[in-house]
Design a protein around this motif. Structure first.
Motif, PDB file in Angstrom:
ATOM      1  N   LEU A  91      32.240  43.141   9.403  1.00 25.47           N
ATOM      2  CA  LEU A  91      32.761  43.238   8.045  1.00 25.47           C
ATOM      3  C   LEU A  91      31.800  43.956   7.108  1.00 25.47           C
ATOM      4  CD1 LEU A  91      34.092  39.564   7.734  1.00 25.47           C
ATOM      5  CD2 LEU A  91      35.370  41.596   8.436  1.00 25.47           C
ATOM      6  N   ALA A  92      30.499  43.733   7.311  1.00 25.10           N
ATOM      7  CA  ALA A  92      29.496  44.326   6.431  1.00 25.10           C
ATOM      8  C   ALA A  92      29.093  45.724   6.859  1.00 25.10           C
ATOM      9  CB  ALA A  92      28.256  43.430   6.384  1.00 25.10           C
ATOM     10  N   ARG A  93      29.532  46.140   8.025  1.00 20.77           N
ATOM     11  CA  ARG A  93      29.053  47.355   8.680  1.00 20.77           C
ATOM     12  C   ARG A  93      29.083  48.587   7.782  1.00 20.77           C
ATOM     13  NH1 ARG A  93      26.102  50.544  11.577  1.00 20.77           N
ATOM     14  NH2 ARG A  93      27.154  52.047  12.891  1.00 20.77           N
ATOM     15  N   TYR A  94      30.174  48.813   7.073  1.00 23.57           N
ATOM     16  CA  TYR A  94      30.332  50.052   6.313  1.00 23.57           C
ATOM     17  C   TYR A  94      30.225  49.821   4.811  1.00 23.57           C
ATOM     18  CZ  TYR A  94      31.786  51.715  10.855  1.00 23.57           C
ATOM     19  OH  TYR A  94      31.813  52.027  12.204  1.00 23.57           O
ATOM     20  N   THR A  95      29.481  48.811   4.423  1.00 21.40           N
ATOM     21  CA  THR A  95      29.237  48.532   3.009  1.00 21.40           C
ATOM     22  C   THR A  95      27.736  48.405   2.791  1.00 21.40           C
ATOM     23  OG1 THR A  95      29.212  46.109   3.127  1.00 21.40           O
ATOM     24  CG2 THR A  95      31.385  47.186   3.050  1.00 21.40           C
ATOM     25  N   ASP A  96      27.346  48.151   1.554  1.00 19.24           N
ATOM     26  CA  ASP A  96      25.935  47.930   1.242  1.00 19.24           C
ATOM     27  C   ASP A  96      25.573  46.451   1.260  1.00 19.24           C
ATOM     28  OD1 ASP A  96      25.342  50.641   0.916  1.00 19.24           O
ATOM     29  OD2 ASP A  96      26.030  50.622  -1.174  1.00 19.24           O
ATOM     30  N   ALA A  97      26.510  45.596   1.642  1.00 17.87           N
ATOM     31  CA  ALA A  97      26.242  44.154   1.668  1.00 17.87           C
ATOM     32  C   ALA A  97      25.213  43.821   2.746  1.00 17.87           C
ATOM     33  CB  ALA A  97      27.537  43.381   1.920  1.00 17.87           C
ATOM     34  N   ALA A  98      24.372  42.837   2.453  1.00 17.50           N
ATOM     35  CA  ALA A  98      23.378  42.363   3.418  1.00 17.50           C
ATOM     36  C   ALA A  98      23.841  41.046   4.022  1.00 17.50           C
ATOM     37  CB  ALA A  98      22.019  42.183   2.747  1.00 17.50           C
ATOM     38  N   LEU A  99      23.591  40.867   5.311  1.00 18.74           N
ATOM     39  CA  LEU A  99      23.965  39.647   6.013  1.00 18.74           C
ATOM     40  C   LEU A  99      22.888  38.588   5.841  1.00 18.74           C
ATOM     41  CD1 LEU A  99      25.043  41.525   9.218  1.00 18.74           C
ATOM     42  CD2 LEU A  99      26.608  40.104   7.905  1.00 18.74           C
ATOM     43  N   MET A 100      23.314  37.360   5.563  1.00 15.55           N
ATOM     44  CA  MET A 100      22.370  36.241   5.478  1.00 15.55           C
ATOM     45  C   MET A 100      22.962  35.079   6.259  1.00 15.55           C
ATOM     46  SD  MET A 100      20.784  34.370   2.115  1.00 15.55           S
ATOM     47  CE  MET A 100      19.781  35.787   1.656  1.00 15.55           C
ATOM     48  N   GLY A 101      22.284  34.649   7.315  1.00 12.19           N
ATOM     49  CA  GLY A 101      22.855  33.657   8.211  1.00 12.19           C
ATOM     50  C   GLY A 101      22.254  32.276   8.074  1.00 12.19           C
ATOM     51  N   VAL A 102      23.124  31.264   8.129  1.00 11.97           N
ATOM     52  CA  VAL A 102      22.702  29.867   8.238  1.00 11.97           C
ATOM     53  C   VAL A 102      23.029  29.427   9.654  1.00 11.97           C
ATOM     54  CG1 VAL A 102      22.991  27.514   7.380  1.00 11.97           C
ATOM     55  CG2 VAL A 102      23.177  29.456   5.801  1.00 11.97           C
ATOM     56  N   ASN A 103      22.010  29.132  10.445  1.00  8.16           N
ATOM     57  CA  ASN A 103      22.213  28.835  11.858  1.00  8.16           C
ATOM     58  C   ASN A 103      22.795  27.443  12.060  1.00  8.16           C
ATOM     59  OD1 ASN A 103      22.059  28.838  14.698  1.00  8.16           O
ATOM     60  ND2 ASN A 103      20.060  27.839  14.607  1.00  8.16           N
ATOM     61  N   LEU A 104      24.013  27.423  12.592  1.00 11.50           N
ATOM     62  CA  LEU A 104      24.652  26.156  12.940  1.00 11.50           C
ATOM     63  C   LEU A 104      25.111  26.186  14.389  1.00 11.50           C
ATOM     64  CD1 LEU A 104      26.380  26.116   9.545  1.00 11.50           C
ATOM     65  CD2 LEU A 104      25.088  24.153  10.351  1.00 11.50           C
ATOM     66  N   GLY A 105      24.508  27.111  15.164  1.00  9.23           N
ATOM     67  CA  GLY A 105      24.783  27.188  16.589  1.00  9.23           C
ATOM     68  C   GLY A 105      23.643  26.575  17.372  1.00  9.23           C
ATOM     69  N   ARG A 106      23.415  27.093  18.581  1.00  2.00           N
ATOM     70  CA  ARG A 106      22.355  26.541  19.422  1.00  2.00           C
ATOM     71  C   ARG A 106      21.035  27.250  19.167  1.00  2.00           C
ATOM     72  NH1 ARG A 106      25.369  26.583  25.144  1.00  2.00           N
ATOM     73  NH2 ARG A 106      26.254  28.434  24.199  1.00  2.00           N
ATOM     74  N   VAL A 107      20.912  28.519  19.604  1.00  2.00           N
ATOM     75  CA  VAL A 107      19.674  29.255  19.349  1.00  2.00           C
ATOM     76  C   VAL A 107      19.740  29.923  17.981  1.00  2.00           C
ATOM     77  CG1 VAL A 107      18.161  31.102  20.140  1.00  2.00           C
ATOM     78  CG2 VAL A 107      19.277  29.606  21.800  1.00  2.00           C
ATOM     79  N   GLY A 108      20.796  30.659  17.722  1.00  2.00           N
ATOM     80  CA  GLY A 108      20.983  31.269  16.411  1.00  2.00           C
ATOM     81  C   GLY A 108      19.858  32.199  16.028  1.00  2.00           C
ATOM     82  N   PHE A 109      19.548  33.171  16.901  1.00  2.00           N
ATOM     83  CA  PHE A 109      18.391  34.012  16.650  1.00  2.00           C
ATOM     84  C   PHE A 109      18.611  34.982  15.497  1.00  2.00           C
ATOM     85  CE2 PHE A 109      14.392  34.383  18.852  1.00  2.00           C
ATOM     86  CZ  PHE A 109      13.808  35.463  18.204  1.00  2.00           C
ATOM     87  N   LEU A 110      19.848  35.370  15.241  1.00  2.00           N
ATOM     88  CA  LEU A 110      20.110  36.327  14.170  1.00  2.00           C
ATOM     89  C   LEU A 110      20.037  35.678  12.791  1.00  2.00           C
ATOM     90  CD1 LEU A 110      23.082  38.236  15.833  1.00  2.00           C
ATOM     91  CD2 LEU A 110      20.798  39.142  15.409  1.00  2.00           C
ATOM     92  N   ALA A 111      20.309  34.402  12.714  1.00  2.00           N
ATOM     93  CA  ALA A 111      20.283  33.696  11.436  1.00  2.00           C
ATOM     94  C   ALA A 111      18.917  33.052  11.241  1.00  2.00           C
ATOM     95  CB  ALA A 111      21.375  32.624  11.405  1.00  2.00           C
ATOM     96  N   GLU A 112      18.343  33.252  10.053  1.00  2.00           N
ATOM     97  CA  GLU A 112      16.993  32.732   9.848  1.00  2.00           C
ATOM     98  C   GLU A 112      16.977  31.363   9.190  1.00  2.00           C
ATOM     99  OE1 GLU A 112      15.605  33.948   5.416  1.00  2.00           O
ATOM    100  OE2 GLU A 112      14.477  34.706   7.121  1.00  2.00           O
ATOM    101  N   THR A 113      18.056  30.964   8.507  1.00  2.00           N
ATOM    102  CA  THR A 113      18.048  29.723   7.748  1.00  2.00           C
ATOM    103  C   THR A 113      18.644  28.581   8.553  1.00  2.00           C
ATOM    104  OG1 THR A 113      18.243  30.930   5.652  1.00  2.00           O
ATOM    105  CG2 THR A 113      18.861  28.606   5.634  1.00  2.00           C
ATOM    106  N   GLU A 114      17.946  27.469   8.609  1.00  2.04           N
ATOM    107  CA  GLU A 114      18.457  26.263   9.234  1.00  2.04           C
ATOM    108  C   GLU A 114      19.174  25.422   8.168  1.00  2.04           C
ATOM    109  OE1 GLU A 114      18.397  25.827  12.485  1.00  2.04           O
ATOM    110  OE2 GLU A 114      17.298  27.714  12.695  1.00  2.04           O
ATOM    111  N   PRO A 115      20.075  24.532   8.573  1.00  2.00           N
ATOM    112  CA  PRO A 115      20.864  23.769   7.595  1.00  2.00           C
ATOM    113  C   PRO A 115      20.028  23.043   6.544  1.00  2.00           C
ATOM    114  CG  PRO A 115      21.765  23.462   9.790  1.00  2.00           C
ATOM    115  CD  PRO A 115      20.491  24.237   9.965  1.00  2.00           C
ATOM    116  N   GLU A 116      18.872  22.523   6.943  1.00  2.00           N
ATOM    117  CA  GLU A 116      18.057  21.776   5.992  1.00  2.00           C
ATOM    118  C   GLU A 116      17.429  22.658   4.915  1.00  2.00           C
ATOM    119  OE1 GLU A 116      15.652  22.455   9.799  1.00  2.00           O
ATOM    120  OE2 GLU A 116      17.671  21.827   9.251  1.00  2.00           O
ATOM    121  N   ALA A 117      17.468  23.982   5.114  1.00  2.00           N
ATOM    122  CA  ALA A 117      16.881  24.904   4.131  1.00  2.00           C
ATOM    123  C   ALA A 117      17.935  25.664   3.330  1.00  2.00           C
ATOM    124  CB  ALA A 117      15.959  25.893   4.840  1.00  2.00           C
TER     125      ALA A 117
END
Length: 347
Positions: A91-117
């Protein structure tokens, strides 16, 4: 930019698009509370039409889940694992939007934020206190035996050229920058980015590459060959995987989400994409820190290890740079210049 256009831009409300793994109630509740916090801060929350009913967030914009979903948004905030993150990247591919991930999976390497943060992350968005990394993506062309481009896609992590029939070996010829390099039978070949080096390519025995390194990776999977090692090439190289006309049928899978069939005798060309993927970062942790945290790497040094059984190393937060001396009973005493080692106890 003229003063008039600057004023017009400043008058536009800030927007954040939420992409959410709605299959789990805890994730939905976290997304709802986060949306309320953003709205209280004067930020417009946008939802995808196929998620809006499950999220039920009053006052949110609702848009189709297409290539225009992230237009005019500042952040695409992802609640889920790496699969949800890769869907958001489309969805963000062709825009100037930046992705920000909250990891709620297992490893979640692409997302830097954990739920507690999450609170800290929302505060950073409100105050614009975040940095944006530009990650190399790859462009993929599928070409038939006559040299005609018959399909194409892109990937943030990797494209996997893989056999269509599980019972047969896939024969491939590998070329770099138009020059044949080697050939072998295999289950498939991965062409990956540094971001994708910790995903499928890592599982196939490829190297871990820091995401700010500009490079392309080629990793064979289960190759029947002596020379079938992972390769790291220039970011300006073109990686080509050719499938013989009399071999097994093949297909190209991009990030495990987009599939293109490879014609008999055709090839797949992989090169650096002209447009990177933008990822927002809030926390100061380095990529090495994330490796240690996500994979649970032991960083204390084997001589200091005292085990309570396999996989149960004591004092896993201590490392060889900040250690004191651990006695046989598990007590920690200062040693050498480590008179202040106790100050590192919670590091």
């Amino acid at each position: 930019m003229s003063p008039t256009s600057e004023g017009a831009r400043a008058s536009q409300p800030r927007r954040v698009l939420l992409t959410v793994h709605t299959g789990r109630r805890d994730i939905v509740e976290l997304a709802r509370s986060s949306a309320a916090r953003l709205q209280d801060g004067g930020i417009v929350v946008r939802l995808l039409d196929d998620e809006a009913t499950d999220l039920d967030i009053a006052g949110a914009e609702v848009v189709p889940a297409d290539e225009k979903a992230a237009l005019d948004t500042e952040i695409v905030m992802v609640f889920g694992g790496d699969g949800t993150f890769l869907r958001a990247a489309e969805l963000a591919r062709y825009t100037d939007a930046a992705l920000m991930g909250v990891n709620l999976g297992r490893v979640g390497f692409l997302a830097e934020t954990e739920p507690e943060a999450v609170e800290e992350t929302l505060q950073a968005i409100e105050r614009c206190e975040y940095s944006v990394e530009e990650r190399l993506a790859i462009a993929v062309d599928v070409i038939d035996a006559e040299g005609t481009v018959v399909g194409g896609t892109w990937a943030l992590n990797e494209v996997s050229i893989e056999k269509a029939e599980r019972s047969r070996v896939l024969d491939v010829v590998i070329s770099i920058d138009g020059r044949p390099l080697t050939s072998f039978g295999c289950d498939g070949v991965l062409c990956a980015t540094p971001t994708g080096s910790t995903a499928y390519a890592f599982s196939a025995g490829g190297p871990v590459v820091w995401p700010d390194v500009e490079a392309l990776l080629l990793v064979p999977t289960n190759a029947h060959a002596l020379f079938a090692r992972p390769l790291v090439t220039s970011p300006n190289s073109v990686l080509t995987v050719t499938v013989p006309a009399d071999g097994n049928r093949a297909r190209a899978s991009a990030d495990g989400r987009r599939m293109v069939d490879v014609p008999d005798g055709g090839r797949v060309d992989v090169r650096k994409a002209t447009r990177p993927v933008r990822i927002a970062r809030v926390h100061a942790a380095t990529f090495g820190d994330r490796l240690v945290a996500k994979f649970g790497l032991p960083v204390r040094g084997f001589r200091d290890a005292r085990h309570a059984g396999p996989g149960h190393e004591l004092y896993t937060s201590r490392n060889v740079l900040t250690r004191g001396v651990i006695t046989g009973g598990g007590d920690v005493v200062a040693g050498g210049e480590a008179a202040g080692a106790g100050s590192h106890e919670d590091a």
